[in-house]
Design an enzyme around this catalytic site. Structure first.
Site, PDB file in Angstrom:
ATOM      1  NE  ARG A  69      -2.432  -1.721   3.285  1.00  0.00           N
ATOM      2  CZ  ARG A  69      -2.147  -2.956   3.659  1.00  0.00           C
ATOM      3  NH1 ARG A  69      -2.414  -3.959   2.863  1.00  0.00           N
ATOM      4  NH2 ARG A  69      -1.612  -3.197   4.826  1.00  0.00           N
ATOM      5  CD  GLU A 106       0.034  -4.690  13.324  1.00  0.00           C
ATOM      6  OE1 GLU A 106      -0.846  -4.322  12.544  1.00  0.00           O
ATOM      7  OE2 GLU A 106       1.245  -4.431  13.129  1.00  0.00           O
TER       8      GLU A 106
END
Length: 182
Positions: A69, A106
Site C-alpha cells: 500500500r 503486531e
C-alpha cells in the site's frame, strides 16, 4: 502533523472513506482498509495532495514506498515532487542484488528488501506507507535506507494506531500522519 492537529476539511473526507474490518487478518485485529478510499478519486487525490503540499519544498530526492500500500501513495507523491520512487518489497520480489531487514509486526514477522543501487549516499528520503501500528515496518525501512547512506527526512502514513506506540519506536524521526484511530 496528524488528523487531530489539522483543521483541513479534506482530513474528514479521508477518514470517512476508510473502512474498518474486524478480525482481519486474524482475530482481534481491526484492519484499516484504505481500498474504500481508493474508490473515490477526489478523496484519493486529496490524500496525495496533502502529502505533496507538505513535501514539495523539502528537497526530497527519493520516496521509498513500503509494499504494497505504500506503493499506492508513494508513487504519485514521488512524481508530484520530482523524486525517484524506490519500492521496498517483500522477500524474493526484486531481481538483482538486494539488502534486507527483518522486522516484527503486531501479528507476526516479515522482511523488507531493497535494490542496493536504488538509493545513493546523501539521498534525502521520504518513507511512505498506508499505516503505522507497532512501527516495525517503518524502522526496517529506515534501516535499509540509512545502511546505504541516505538521510531519512521523514516517514509519512495515512493512518496511525497510536495505542500500539509505533511512533515511539522511530527514534525521534519525524512522522506525518493524516488520521489517528484510537
Amino acid at each position: 502533523m496528524s488528523g487531530n492537529e489539522v483543521s483541513d476539511p479534506r482530513i474528514y473526507g479521508i477518514k470517512a472513506k476508510i473502512r474498518v474490518v474486524p478480525d482481519f487478518p486474524k482475530k482481534g485485529i481491526m484492519f484499516q482498509d484504505i481500498t474504500t478510499l481508493l474508490l473515490d478519486p477526489k478523496t484519493f487525490k486529496d490524500t496525495i495532495d496533502l502529502f505533496v503540499e507538505r513535501y514539495r519544498d523539502m528537497n526530497i530526492s527519493v520516496v521509498a514506498g513500503i509494499e504494497a500500500r505504500g506503493f499506492i501513495f508513494g508513487s504519485p507523491i514521488a512524481l508530484a515532487i520530482g523524486a525517484k520512487f524506490v519500492p521496498l518489497r517483500k522477500p524474493k520480489k526484486l531481481p538483482g542484488e538486494v539488502i534486507f531487514e527483518e522486522y516484527e509486526l503486531e501479528y507476526g514477522s516479515d522482511r523488507l528488501e531493497m535494490h542496493v543501487e536504488a538509493v545513493d549516499p546523501g539521498d534525502r528520503a521520504l518513507i511512505v506507507d498506508d499505516l503505522i501500528a507497532t512501527g516495525g515496518t517503518l524502522c526496517a525501512a529506515m534501516s535499509l535506507l540509512e545502511r546505504v547512506g541516505a538521510e531519512v527526512v521523514e516517514c509519512a502514513c495515512v493512518i496511525e494506531l497510536p495505542e500500539l506506540m509505533g511512533r515511539e519506536r522511530l527514534g525521534g524521526k519525524p512522522l506525518c500522519v493524516l488520521i489517528e484511530y484510537r
